[in-house]
Design a protein around this motif. Structure first.
Motif, mmCIF file in Angstrom:
data_model
loop_
_atom_site.group_PDB
_atom_site.id
_atom_site.type_symbol
_atom_site.label_atom_id
_atom_site.label_comp_id
_atom_site.label_asym_id
_atom_site.label_seq_id
_atom_site.Cartn_x
_atom_site.Cartn_y
_atom_site.Cartn_z
ATOM 1 N N TRP A 165 -33.160 -24.416 33.889
ATOM 2 C CA TRP A 165 -33.341 -23.925 32.516
ATOM 3 C C TRP A 165 -33.721 -22.445 32.526
ATOM 4 N N THR A 166 -34.651 -22.096 33.406
ATOM 5 C CA THR A 166 -35.108 -20.709 33.477
ATOM 6 C C THR A 166 -34.037 -19.802 34.070
ATOM 7 N N GLN A 167 -33.359 -20.285 35.109
ATOM 8 C CA GLN A 167 -32.279 -19.489 35.709
ATOM 9 C C GLN A 167 -31.170 -19.213 34.705
ATOM 10 N N ALA A 168 -30.845 -20.207 33.899
ATOM 11 C CA ALA A 168 -29.807 -20.012 32.889
ATOM 12 C C ALA A 168 -30.242 -18.945 31.886
ATOM 13 N N LYS A 169 -31.504 -18.967 31.495
ATOM 14 C CA LYS A 169 -32.014 -17.952 30.573
ATOM 15 C C LYS A 169 -31.975 -16.555 31.199
ATOM 16 N N LEU A 170 -32.155 -16.513 32.532
ATOM 17 C CA LEU A 170 -32.127 -15.229 33.242
ATOM 18 C C LEU A 170 -30.700 -14.774 33.570
ATOM 19 N N GLY A 171 -29.716 -15.614 33.264
ATOM 20 C CA GLY A 171 -28.325 -15.222 33.454
ATOM 21 C C GLY A 171 -27.658 -15.747 34.708
ATOM 22 N N ASP A 172 -28.357 -16.576 35.507
ATOM 23 C CA ASP A 172 -27.761 -17.117 36.729
ATOM 24 C C ASP A 172 -27.256 -18.530 36.454
ATOM 25 N N ALA A 173 -26.165 -18.623 35.739
ATOM 26 C CA ALA A 173 -25.627 -19.915 35.337
ATOM 27 C C ALA A 173 -25.110 -20.714 36.527
ATOM 28 N N ALA A 174 -24.579 -20.038 37.531
ATOM 29 C CA ALA A 174 -24.020 -20.753 38.687
ATOM 30 C C ALA A 174 -25.116 -21.539 39.420
ATOM 31 N N THR A 175 -26.255 -20.892 39.656
ATOM 32 C CA THR A 175 -27.363 -21.597 40.309
ATOM 33 C C THR A 175 -27.889 -22.712 39.419
ATOM 34 N N ALA A 176 -27.956 -22.460 38.125
ATOM 35 C CA ALA A 176 -28.438 -23.485 37.196
ATOM 36 C C ALA A 176 -27.565 -24.729 37.247
ATOM 37 N N ALA A 221 -35.138 -31.796 25.891
ATOM 38 C CA ALA A 221 -35.378 -30.545 25.154
ATOM 39 C C ALA A 221 -34.850 -29.343 25.926
ATOM 40 N N GLU A 222 -35.259 -29.210 27.192
ATOM 41 C CA GLU A 222 -34.772 -28.092 28.017
ATOM 42 C C GLU A 222 -33.403 -28.386 28.623
ATOM 43 N N TYR A 223 -33.175 -29.637 28.989
ATOM 44 C CA TYR A 223 -31.914 -30.002 29.647
ATOM 45 C C TYR A 223 -30.714 -29.649 28.764
ATOM 46 N N GLU A 224 -30.783 -30.028 27.492
ATOM 47 C CA GLU A 224 -29.640 -29.787 26.610
ATOM 48 C C GLU A 224 -29.457 -28.300 26.312
ATOM 49 N N GLU A 225 -30.561 -27.563 26.286
ATOM 50 C CA GLU A 225 -30.434 -26.105 26.137
ATOM 51 C C GLU A 225 -29.688 -25.507 27.329
ATOM 52 N N THR A 226 -30.013 -26.005 28.532
ATOM 53 C CA THR A 226 -29.365 -25.489 29.738
ATOM 54 C C THR A 226 -27.885 -25.809 29.739
ATOM 55 N N VAL A 227 -27.556 -27.053 29.434
ATOM 56 C CA VAL A 227 -26.145 -27.466 29.413
ATOM 57 C C VAL A 227 -25.359 -26.631 28.409
ATOM 58 N N ALA A 228 -25.950 -26.366 27.255
ATOM 59 C CA ALA A 228 -25.270 -25.551 26.248
ATOM 60 C C ALA A 228 -25.025 -24.133 26.753
ATOM 61 N N GLN A 229 -26.002 -23.573 27.457
ATOM 62 C CA GLN A 229 -25.829 -22.226 28.008
ATOM 63 C C GLN A 229 -24.741 -22.204 29.083
ATOM 64 N N LEU A 230 -24.692 -23.251 29.912
ATOM 65 C CA LEU A 230 -23.667 -23.303 30.954
ATOM 66 C C LEU A 230 -22.272 -23.399 30.355
ATOM 67 N N ALA A 231 -22.174 -24.092 29.231
ATOM 68 C CA ALA A 231 -20.860 -24.258 28.593
ATOM 69 C C ALA A 231 -20.281 -22.930 28.124
ATOM 70 N N THR A 232 -21.142 -21.983 27.790
ATOM 71 C CA THR A 232 -20.657 -20.680 27.338
ATOM 72 C C THR A 232 -20.594 -19.657 28.471
ATOM 73 N N ALA A 233 -21.385 -19.867 29.526
ATOM 74 C CA ALA A 233 -21.464 -18.872 30.600
ATOM 75 C C ALA A 233 -20.466 -19.101 31.721
ATOM 76 N N LEU A 234 -20.008 -20.338 31.894
ATOM 77 C CA LEU A 234 -19.112 -20.663 33.008
ATOM 78 C C LEU A 234 -17.820 -21.300 32.507
ATOM 79 N N GLU A 235 -16.739 -20.999 33.208
ATOM 80 C CA GLU A 235 -15.490 -21.700 32.936
ATOM 81 C C GLU A 235 -15.648 -23.166 33.345
ATOM 82 N N PRO A 236 -14.949 -24.082 32.675
ATOM 83 C CA PRO A 236 -15.113 -25.510 32.991
ATOM 84 C C PRO A 236 -14.931 -25.842 34.468
ATOM 85 N N GLY A 237 -13.952 -25.211 35.105
ATOM 86 C CA GLY A 237 -13.714 -25.505 36.516
ATOM 87 C C GLY A 237 -14.865 -25.069 37.398
#
Length: 263
Positions: A182-193, A217-233
């Motif tokens: 969750w924190t890594q995604a907020k910091l912009g490291d979606a791949a590690t998240a 609460a945090e899990y769904e926020e992270t998943v939502a951030q990954l959906a916009t930060a990373l390509e599906p593959g």
């Protein structure tokens, strides 16, 4: 007149209801868990068992928080805290402070949440309880993350995860890894998240620990951030890599982010 065995039989029944409530909560039946803890509370009160009253109130709050009823949980944690404090039960006070902080993170009372979490960390460290310390560190780190102090939040989440790894608490470790993600995604490291969420998912499946409303609460926020930060593959690839990685690799990933202090 009541039998002289009354206090003892009442305590036996109260303990049985409390245990049944904890089992129901573990199985995800939160309505049954709350009902059992309410009955335990009534019986502990009849028996005049203050620590039992405090425990039942805390357990009610935990089940309500897992079920998503934050305000009810806060009320029961506050009541439990008062009872544990009156009983001079230091471990109980430390536990409920952490639970209260975790619930308050989802309200606007972040200053109170941070205060409670810091008190809990200090108390568990003084008691020498690594599992309690890990949980309270997680509560504090979540609050810091929600108030924009992401670097400190990441460090504390990593400390908590390392503690859970050391004592073999895989459910605690799974939650901690999700919080690191969750924190890594907020910091912009979606791949590690994404990698960390994959590994946490594998841990949860291994111990039969599903996500509850509080976890989400945090899990769904992270998943939502990954959906916009990373390509599906890429998201799938990173997630799968985390799922298939050995535990040692996950621990190495978090160890480089923060050294563990103390025990």
């Amino acid at each position: 007149p009541r039998s002289t065995l009354f206090p003892y039989t009442t305590l036996f029944r109260s303990q049985a209801h409390k245990a049944a409530g904890n089992l129901a909560r573990d199985q995800g039946d939160f309505d049954a868990a709350i009902e059992c803890q309410q009955r335990a509370f009534q019986l502990f009160r009849e028996a005049g068992d203050r620590p039992g009253i405090a425990a039942a109130l805390n357990n009610m709050g935990a089940a309500e928080l897992d079920h998503g009823d934050v305000q009810a949980a806060v009320g029961h944690f506050e009541a439990s805290l008062a009872e544990f404090a009156a009983a001079q039960n230091d471990w109980g006070v430390a536990l409920v402070l952490s639970n209260l902080a975790r619930a308050l993170r989802l309200t606007t009372a972040h200053a109170r949440a941070e205060q409670a979490a810091r008190q809990s960390v200090q108390a568990f460290e003084h008691l020498g309880d690594p599992r309690g310390t890990g949980r309270s560190l997680t509560s504090l780190a979540l609050i810091l993350g929600r108030t924009g102090r992401l670097a400190e939040s990441l460090e504390l989440h990593a400390r908590a995860a390392t503690l859970f790894g050391r004592i073999g608490d895989r459910a605690g470790l799974a939650r901690a890894l999700e919080c690191v993600a969750w924190t890594q995604a907020k910091l912009g490291d979606a791949a590690t998240a994404a990698w960390l969420l994959g590994h946490a998912e594998n841990l949860r499946e291994a111990v039969g620990e599903p996500l509850n409303a509080d976890d989400r609460a945090e899990y769904e926020e992270t998943v939502a951030q990954l959906a916009t930060a990373l390509e599906p593959g890429e998201r799938t690839s990173r997630w799968s890599a985390g799922r298939g990685a050995p535990l040692e690799e996950a621990l190495q990933k978090i160890a480089v982010q923060s050294p563990v202090r103390g025990q």
